[in-house]
Scaffold this motif. Structure first.
Motif, PDB file in Angstrom:
ATOM      1  N   ARG A  82     -39.333  73.274 109.250  1.00 17.81           N
ATOM      2  CA  ARG A  82     -39.663  74.506 109.962  1.00 17.81           C
ATOM      3  C   ARG A  82     -38.736  74.817 111.132  1.00 17.81           C
ATOM      4  NH1 ARG A  82     -42.965  77.111 106.401  1.00 17.81           N
ATOM      5  NH2 ARG A  82     -44.744  75.802 105.757  1.00 17.81           N
ATOM      6  N   VAL A  83     -37.906  73.878 111.518  1.00 12.98           N
ATOM      7  CA  VAL A  83     -37.007  74.108 112.661  1.00 12.98           C
ATOM      8  C   VAL A  83     -35.606  74.394 112.139  1.00 12.98           C
ATOM      9  CG1 VAL A  83     -38.381  72.687 114.214  1.00 12.98           C
ATOM     10  CG2 VAL A  83     -36.535  71.635 112.891  1.00 12.98           C
ATOM     11  N   PRO A  84     -34.808  75.193 112.883  1.00 13.23           N
ATOM     12  CA  PRO A  84     -33.461  75.530 112.407  1.00 13.23           C
ATOM     13  C   PRO A  84     -32.575  74.312 112.193  1.00 13.23           C
ATOM     14  CG  PRO A  84     -34.134  77.050 114.115  1.00 13.23           C
ATOM     15  CD  PRO A  84     -35.180  75.975 114.089  1.00 13.23           C
ATOM     16  N   GLU A  85     -32.719  73.278 113.027  1.00 15.01           N
ATOM     17  CA  GLU A  85     -31.911  72.078 112.851  1.00 15.01           C
ATOM     18  C   GLU A  85     -32.770  70.853 113.143  1.00 15.01           C
ATOM     19  OE1 GLU A  85     -27.454  71.430 113.681  1.00 15.01           O
ATOM     20  OE2 GLU A  85     -28.461  70.722 115.509  1.00 15.01           O
ATOM     21  N   GLY A  86     -32.725  69.885 112.223  1.00 10.72           N
ATOM     22  CA  GLY A  86     -33.492  68.671 112.440  1.00 10.72           C
ATOM     23  C   GLY A  86     -33.273  67.679 111.313  1.00 10.72           C
TER      24      GLY A  86
ATOM     25  N   VAL B  79     -31.323  62.825 105.967  1.00  8.30           N
ATOM     26  CA  VAL B  79     -31.404  64.147 105.347  1.00  8.30           C
ATOM     27  C   VAL B  79     -31.603  65.134 106.481  1.00  8.30           C
ATOM     28  CG1 VAL B  79     -32.703  65.662 103.809  1.00  8.30           C
ATOM     29  CG2 VAL B  79     -32.271  63.277 103.156  1.00  8.30           C
ATOM     30  N   VAL B  80     -30.697  66.107 106.583  1.00  2.00           N
ATOM     31  CA  VAL B  80     -30.656  66.978 107.751  1.00  2.00           C
ATOM     32  C   VAL B  80     -30.618  68.439 107.335  1.00  2.00           C
ATOM     33  CG1 VAL B  80     -28.123  66.887 107.882  1.00  2.00           C
ATOM     34  CG2 VAL B  80     -29.455  67.392 109.954  1.00  2.00           C
ATOM     35  N   GLN B  81     -31.290  69.282 108.109  1.00  2.15           N
ATOM     36  CA  GLN B  81     -31.159  70.727 107.958  1.00  2.15           C
ATOM     37  C   GLN B  81     -30.376  71.254 109.148  1.00  2.15           C
ATOM     38  OE1 GLN B  81     -34.046  73.557 106.202  1.00  2.15           O
ATOM     39  NE2 GLN B  81     -34.510  74.116 108.320  1.00  2.15           N
ATOM     40  N   THR B  82     -29.396  72.121 108.855  1.00  9.81           N
ATOM     41  CA  THR B  82     -28.568  72.688 109.917  1.00  9.81           C
ATOM     42  C   THR B  82     -28.071  74.049 109.466  1.00  9.81           C
ATOM     43  OG1 THR B  82     -26.711  72.223 111.402  1.00  9.81           O
ATOM     44  CG2 THR B  82     -26.434  71.579 109.100  1.00  9.81           C
TER      45      THR B  82
ATOM     46  N   ALA C   3     -23.957  67.417 112.141  1.00  3.87           N
ATOM     47  CA  ALA C   3     -25.317  67.686 112.615  1.00  3.87           C
ATOM     48  C   ALA C   3     -26.058  66.391 112.907  1.00  3.87           C
ATOM     49  CB  ALA C   3     -26.076  68.516 111.581  1.00  3.87           C
ATOM     50  N   VAL C   4     -25.933  65.398 112.007  1.00  2.00           N
ATOM     51  CA  VAL C   4     -26.596  64.113 112.227  1.00  2.00           C
ATOM     52  C   VAL C   4     -26.080  63.454 113.500  1.00  2.00           C
ATOM     53  CG1 VAL C   4     -26.922  61.773 111.310  1.00  2.00           C
ATOM     54  CG2 VAL C   4     -27.114  63.745 109.782  1.00  2.00           C
TER      55      VAL C   4
ATOM     56  N   VAL D 226     -35.854  62.074 114.803  1.00  2.00           N
ATOM     57  CA  VAL D 226     -36.282  62.453 113.457  1.00  2.00           C
ATOM     58  C   VAL D 226     -37.522  63.330 113.591  1.00  2.00           C
ATOM     59  CG1 VAL D 226     -37.080  61.592 111.225  1.00  2.00           C
ATOM     60  CG2 VAL D 226     -35.345  60.325 112.516  1.00  2.00           C
ATOM     61  N   LEU D 227     -37.607  64.371 112.781  1.00  2.00           N
ATOM     62  CA  LEU D 227     -38.769  65.261 112.831  1.00  2.00           C
ATOM     63  C   LEU D 227     -40.044  64.494 112.528  1.00  2.00           C
ATOM     64  CD1 LEU D 227     -37.308  68.333 110.902  1.00  2.00           C
ATOM     65  CD2 LEU D 227     -37.673  68.140 113.367  1.00  2.00           C
ATOM     66  N   PRO D 228     -41.141  64.846 113.169  1.00  2.00           N
ATOM     67  CA  PRO D 228     -42.400  64.145 112.894  1.00  2.00           C
ATOM     68  C   PRO D 228     -42.891  64.417 111.484  1.00  2.00           C
ATOM     69  CG  PRO D 228     -42.774  66.046 114.314  1.00  2.00           C
ATOM     70  CD  PRO D 228     -41.284  65.885 114.208  1.00  2.00           C
TER      71      PRO D 228
END
Length: 394
Positions: free
Chosen positions: A79-83, A205-208, A217-218, A224-226
């Motif tokens: 749900r966040v733009p980068e995480g 595994v990253v979203q960016t 990005a990493v 790390v996202l919860p």
């Protein structure tokens, strides 16, 4: 991958299956004709026949040596733009990585993203990474298509002859295709890989944003996202990647319709592992990415053949309206190999729809035969998806 009341479920409610079959046990002439004339992988209608009370075929479930099984599906929707959605340490050896994540960004606005898998060499000498199995699907909001093709491509893939060398401390993208993909809102990123490494590593595994590389990005993210716990099958490193399934007894066609049921969370419990960012015990609800190598012994003392079908046993309702899978099955009427289920359309619905997987002919003298299958829980579909064996006249 979904577990309960979410838009694209994989499992909705576990019901204990009775060992008494109260449904119709006799195929009509029309149903027999439909099965024997159908193409492999096609949908066949079996009215008032399919039931969750078909008797079980008992089996022994043996944990086999296999790769470290890493799965990223919690949070399923990022749900966040980068995480960072997953970050796990892996030891030298074989690794199976299953990436199943969705661009779920709505704040401050829906936006295109990149979802990539990255490995860092945490050893003291260069790492050699060699891909053994590779399945990478284009991002899509059609989760059934992605899950079905992802498994089929995984089964069909062959070891790569190329070796990727990674310097100590260096981060690289595991899959160049994920690095190039632009993932729009609600699209699924689906990667399924098996590879070997000779140094310890850290998988993320990253979203960016599409312009930023996954490794970059990493490198700039610290946390790390919860876990969302209710929105995915799980994440972590799991202790089981391969099962061998051996039926307890020789199935005889004279004993009537029976079924194999796996990945139901009851007879076949969910595998456990560890979640690196919290050190908590992790549960892989659905056993996704686990390979079930099945050996079923059978014979025909009444001269009947054996039709193997599968169906959407949780069919109906808002969450389980469809099912799609791929598996490998041994030779029968049709050649041995990978079969998409169904093969003539994207998904199957609910009963009376069944998918014809294979038809096995009886031995001329009634001798014992062995059916071999490789099955894995299908992503984006409700579980379980029973394998039903139906004696038929050929």
């Amino acid at each position: 991958m979904k577990l309960s009341l979410t838009r694209k479920p994989l499992l909705v409610g576990i019901l204990a299956l009775s060992c008494s079959y109260v449904g119709a046990q006799t195929l009509t002439t029309d149903m027999i004709k439909a099965l024997t004339s159908a193409k492999q992988g096609s949908i066949v209608l079996l009215p008032d026949f399919l039931s969750e009370k078909i008797p079980y075929i008992g089996y022994q479930q043996i944990v086999m040596p296999g790769p470290q099984h890493v799965i990223s599906d919690d949070p399923e929707y990022i749900r966040v733009p980068e995480g960072i959605a997953l970050q796990e340490r892996v030891a030298p050896g074989a690794v199976r990585l299953y990436v199943y994540n969705v661009n779920g960004v709505v704040e401050p606005a829906k936006m295109p993203r990149k979802i990539s898998a990255v490995i860092q060499n945490t050893g003291a000498t260069p790492m050699q990474l060699r891909m053994l199995r590779y399945s990478s699907q284009p991002p899509s909001a059609n989760y059934y298509l992605v899950g079905k093709n992802g498994l089929a491509d995984y089964f069909a893939s062959k070891p790569d002859t190329k070796v990727l060398t990674i310097k100590p401390g260096e981060r690289v993208a595991i899959d160049p295709k994920l690095e190039q993909n632009v993932v729009t809102y609600d699209q699924l990123t689906h990667g399924f890989y098996e590879f070997t490494i000779d140094q310890p590593g850290l998988i993320s595994v990253v979203q960016t944003d599409p312009a930023t590389s996954g490794p970059a990005a990493v490198a700039r993210l610290k946390d790390v996202l919860p876990s969302k716990s209710k929105s995915g099958a799980g994440r972590g490193v799991f202790g089981v990647s391969n099962y061998r399934i051996i039926t307890n007894d020789i199935y005889d066609t004279k004993d009537g319709v029976k079924e194999l049921v796996m990945a139901d969370g009851v007879k076949d419990p969910w595998v456990l592992g560890s979640e690196g960012s919290s050190s908590a015990v992790a549960k892989l609800s659905g056993n996704y990415g686990v390979m079930y190598n099945i050996e079923m012994k059978w014979k025909s003392t009444d001269g009947k053949g054996l039709a193997l079908v599968t169906w959407n046993a949780r069919g109906g309702g808002q969450w389980c309206d469809a099912m799609a899978n791929s598996m490998v099955v041994s030779e029968g009427k049709f050649k041995q190999g990978i079969i998409q289920l169904p093969a003539d359309k994207l998904t199957t619905g609910k009963a009376p729809e069944a998918i014809l997987v294979q038809i096995f002919k009886p031995a001329a003298n009634g001798e014992e035969q062995t059916i071999k299958m490789t099955w894995s829980p299908p992503g984006a579909s409700c579980l379980p998806t029973p394998l039903v064996f139906i004696p038929i006249d050929l």
